[in-house]
Enzyme design. Structure first.
Site, PDB file in Angstrom:
ATOM      1  CB  SER A   1     -21.242 -10.873 -12.959  1.00  0.00           C
ATOM      2  OG  SER A   1     -21.780 -12.075 -12.468  1.00  0.00           O
TER       3      SER A   1
ATOM      4  CG  ASP B   1     -15.347 -15.945  -9.800  1.00  0.00           C
ATOM      5  OD1 ASP B   1     -16.341 -16.181  -9.092  1.00  0.00           O
ATOM      6  OD2 ASP B   1     -15.350 -15.119 -10.734  1.00  0.00           O
TER       7      ASP B   1
ATOM      8  CG  HIS C   1     -18.164 -13.175  -9.407  1.00  0.00           C
ATOM      9  ND1 HIS C   1     -17.724 -13.803 -10.571  1.00  0.00           N
ATOM     10  CD2 HIS C   1     -19.369 -12.629  -9.723  1.00  0.00           C
ATOM     11  CE1 HIS C   1     -18.621 -13.647 -11.526  1.00  0.00           C
ATOM     12  NE2 HIS C   1     -19.625 -12.934 -11.039  1.00  0.00           N
TER      13      HIS C   1
END
Length: 245
Positions: A76, A198, A226
């Site tokens: 991320s 996602d 995610h």
């Protein structure tokens, strides 16, 4: 091989992935300031007002441990932290593995980041108003996999353990950053791991990162949500192994 966690998480999120590489690599895990067992007194609002502050921490870790030519695995927001660090000290990074990366979350002319500016403002205001409530509401959407509620519960608990004031500052930096111009400058070998469905980093974003980073590889995992490091660790391990072989 360095593993770096995403917003609201800590190094424990890599517990299903990192051990698979211990036989072939020296593995390094750490917590960003404000997460896990990090030293909360180290937080400096000025330093961490941009992702560059977190990239500086990553470089400091590499130098303190005498690491060079590493494989950096960033989930991320840590994907962009790794990109920034690799541009500052390319000799420290042989490869980048970017898991669910997004260089900009806010839509722009000709660019789909997945959120409008109003969406992000609302998200940040909600986090400011009620950190615990925001965590409980957002974690299931971020995690996906509604048939596995234990995953959402773990992410909720992780969000709630993060220092609230630092989390608010980190969220603002994360969701308002724009690192698109950094991508074409990357020289490290790069693997992009993209999940289906996602809500934080959609497939269009993964494809954009792939187009912008020279000679990068894109692997779309057969995983949703995610956080494939929790929901589909075997797929993540397999993709990384093929890349570093």
């Amino acid at each position: 091989m360095i593993f770096s966690h995403g917003f609201g998480c800590d190094q424990n999120m890599w517990r299903f992935v990192a051990p698979a590489f211990e036989a072939d690599f020296k593995t390094v895990l750490f917590d960003h300031v404000g997460a896990g067992r990090s030293d909360l007194t180290a937080f400096d609002a000025g330093k961490y007002s941009s992702l560059a502050g977190y990239a500086d921490d990553l470089l400091e870790i590499c130098r303190a441990l005498g690491l060079t030519q590493t494989v950096f695995v960033g989930h991320s927001v840590s994907a962009m932290i790794g990109v920034i660090a690799s541009l500052q000290a390319p000799e420290l990074f042989e490869s980048l593995v970017l898991v669910g990366p997004s260089p900009r979350y806010i839509n722009d002319d000709g660019y789909l980041g997945g959120f409008s500016a109003a969406d992000i403002d609302e998200l940040l205001m909600s986090l400011d108003d009620n950190h615990m409530g925001w965590s409980a509401a957002m974690a299931p959407a971020i995690m996906g996999n509604p048939d596995r509620p234990e995953l959402s519960e773990e992410l909720t608990n992780s969000f709630c353990r993060t220092d609230p004031e630092i989390a608010k500052a980190f969220a603002r930096v994360t969701f308002t950053s724009d690192n698109r111009s950094d991508l074409p400058e990357v020289t490290a070998r790069t693997l992009i791991l993209q999940c289906r469905d996602d809500v934080i980093a959609c497939e269009e974003v993964g494809e954009f990162v792939h187009r912008q980073i020279p000679d990068s590889q894109l692997v779309v995992l057969n995983a949703s949500g995610h956080c494939p490091n929790l929901s589909a660790p075997d797929e993540v391990i397999s993709a990384i192994r093929r890349f570093v072989r």
